[in-house]
Scaffold this motif. Structure first.
Motif, PDB file in Angstrom:
ATOM      1  N   UNK A 183      16.983   2.832  -7.274  1.00  0.00           N
ATOM      2  CA  UNK A 183      16.459   4.071  -6.696  1.00  0.00           C
ATOM      3  C   UNK A 183      15.040   3.888  -6.194  1.00  0.00           C
ATOM      4  N   UNK A 184      14.306   2.997  -6.828  1.00  0.00           N
ATOM      5  CA  UNK A 184      12.905   2.793  -6.456  1.00  0.00           C
ATOM      6  C   UNK A 184      12.731   1.754  -5.357  1.00  0.00           C
ATOM      7  N   UNK A 191       9.977   6.496   2.823  1.00  0.00           N
ATOM      8  CA  UNK A 191      10.275   7.928   2.777  1.00  0.00           C
ATOM      9  C   UNK A 191      11.699   8.166   2.285  1.00  0.00           C
ATOM     10  N   UNK A 192      12.623   7.291   2.684  1.00  0.00           N
ATOM     11  CA  UNK A 192      14.013   7.436   2.260  1.00  0.00           C
ATOM     12  C   UNK A 192      14.223   7.033   0.807  1.00  0.00           C
ATOM     13  N   UNK A 193      13.482   6.016   0.358  1.00  0.00           N
ATOM     14  CA  UNK A 193      13.721   5.465  -0.976  1.00  0.00           C
ATOM     15  C   UNK A 193      12.855   6.092  -2.068  1.00  0.00           C
ATOM     16  N   UNK A 202      12.683  11.345  -7.453  1.00  0.00           N
ATOM     17  CA  UNK A 202      13.003   9.998  -7.928  1.00  0.00           C
ATOM     18  C   UNK A 202      11.882   9.446  -8.798  1.00  0.00           C
ATOM     19  N   UNK A 203      10.632   9.711  -8.374  1.00  0.00           N
ATOM     20  CA  UNK A 203       9.514   9.187  -9.136  1.00  0.00           C
ATOM     21  C   UNK A 203       9.434   9.846 -10.510  1.00  0.00           C
ATOM     22  N   UNK A 204       9.650  11.148 -10.572  1.00  0.00           N
ATOM     23  CA  UNK A 204       9.628  11.839 -11.856  1.00  0.00           C
ATOM     24  C   UNK A 204      10.740  11.326 -12.774  1.00  0.00           C
ATOM     25  N   UNK A 205      11.906  11.053 -12.159  1.00  0.00           N
ATOM     26  CA  UNK A 205      13.015  10.505 -12.928  1.00  0.00           C
ATOM     27  C   UNK A 205      12.652   9.129 -13.482  1.00  0.00           C
ATOM     28  N   UNK A 211       0.833  -1.197   0.000  1.00  0.00           N
ATOM     29  CA  UNK A 211       0.000   0.000   0.000  1.00  0.00           C
ATOM     30  C   UNK A 211       0.874   1.256   0.000  1.00  0.00           C
ATOM     31  N   UNK A 212       1.941   1.242   0.786  1.00  0.00           N
ATOM     32  CA  UNK A 212       2.781   2.428   0.958  1.00  0.00           C
ATOM     33  C   UNK A 212       3.477   2.837  -0.334  1.00  0.00           C
ATOM     34  N   UNK A 213       3.890   1.859  -1.148  1.00  0.00           N
ATOM     35  CA  UNK A 213       4.581   2.180  -2.390  1.00  0.00           C
ATOM     36  C   UNK A 213       3.722   3.065  -3.292  1.00  0.00           C
ATOM     37  N   UNK A 214       2.410   2.853  -3.247  1.00  0.00           N
ATOM     38  CA  UNK A 214       1.511   3.671  -4.066  1.00  0.00           C
ATOM     39  C   UNK A 214       1.089   4.944  -3.335  1.00  0.00           C
ATOM     40  N   UNK A 215       0.817   4.807  -2.038  1.00  0.00           N
ATOM     41  CA  UNK A 215       0.237   5.924  -1.283  1.00  0.00           C
ATOM     42  C   UNK A 215       1.184   7.105  -1.133  1.00  0.00           C
TER      43      UNK A 215
END
Length: 299
Positions: free
Chosen positions: A286-287, A238-240, A245-248, A187-191
């Motif tokens: 990075x992800x 939060x760290x990863x 990073x997501x935009x990249x 859940x956290x990866x998306x939220x």
């Protein structure tokens, strides 16, 4: 009772265990010196399991494990009034149940625990928090196996064919830790992408979600365990994961060229995407996901 077994039990107690003299009035927490006098006591550390414990509610519980071809418990703690007992198996190496521990050994331990519970026909509703205190004179104590167990040793006498069946271990003992961790992190990866909140707000959101999942268990984990899992996931994600990073990641995987190749592939034309540039940049690191997961999502 064997003094060595009792000494081992006491040495492995938490510094401030939960305890009770009458379960009708619930449990309290105190220093070991006070708790060790009670009839019931917390026998495992908050984030380290030194014992596999089972609640067997039938007459002869302390001895009929042999009739079931189960491994001998380290010790049995029996109620002399009805013959019901707690069976404890001492582990050579503790199982780390903290959420920063590795999940693969935790899943293996959960499979062993569940298979042993089934072999003993032990109570599936047992929370595993407290047991009959072997220091208390009310109980009848017996030591059966003085050597400490490894999980492999226990597994030798068990059927682990269903070890990968999540439904079997999801709602019992260590299986709850695995399930709660998996559901909350997915859940956290998306939220995290929903507004990229500050840490305090994000931690509260992770706890609320973990708490909701936890309540779905027939015997939920205690609140400290739930918060520990939520805090570990919140900190790691939060760290990863960050907006940058997501935009990249989006730029790397959703360029016009890659989108065009995907379109051609979905229509049955063109060649698969050449992953050379992605292999060099390794965006999955990075992800915080595996290489296989990255490519699966890209497809």
């Amino acid at each position: 009772m064997n003094n060595a077994a009792l000494e081992l039990f006491n040495d492995r107690l938490p510094h401030k265990p939960y305890f009770s003299d009458d379960l009708h009035f619930g449990v309290r927490i105190a220093g070991k010196e006070r708790a060790i006098l009670a009839k019931y006591i917390q026998f495992n550390q908050p984030h380290a399991m030194f014992w596999l414990g089972f609640d067997v509610d039938r007459i002869g519980a302390a001895i009929d494990w042999s009739d079931r071809n189960a491994p001998a418990p380290t010790l049995t703690i029996t109620n002399p009034e009805n013959g019901h007992a707690h069976l404890l198996y001492a582990l050579e190496t503790s199982i780390r149940t903290a959420p920063d521990g590795k999940m693969k050994p935790l899943r293996y331990a959960a499979a062993v625990e569940n298979a042993l519970r089934k072999k003993l026909s032990a109570d599936a509703g047992y929370s595993g928090l407290i047991c009959k205190n072997p220091n208390h004179s009310h109980w009848k104590i017996a030591v059966w196996q003085p050597e400490l167990y490894t999980l492999d040793w226990l597994a030798d006498s068990l059927n682990l064919n269903a070890a990968n069946d999540k439904e079997i271990v999801a709602d019992y003992g260590l299986g709850r830790n695995c399930t709660l961790f998996d559901k909350t992190r997915k859940w956290a990866y998306r939220a995290i992408r929903q507004g990229w909140p500050e840490y305090d707000q994000w931690l509260q959101a992770c706890y609320d979600r973990a708490h909701a999942y936890n309540l779905q268990f027939s015997i939920p984990l205690n609140d400290k365990e739930t918060m520990g899992i939520a805090k570990s996931i919140a900190k790691w994600v939060k760290e990863k994961f960050s907006k940058e990073d997501f935009n990249f990641y989006v730029q790397k995987t959703h360029s016009k060229e890659i989108q065009s190749l995907r379109g051609r592939k979905s229509r049955g034309g063109g060649r698969p995407i050449d992953p050379l540039s992605l292999e060099q940049s390794k965006p999955w690191l990075d992800l915080g996901i595996s290489r296989a997961t990255y490519y699966r999502r890209a497809k």
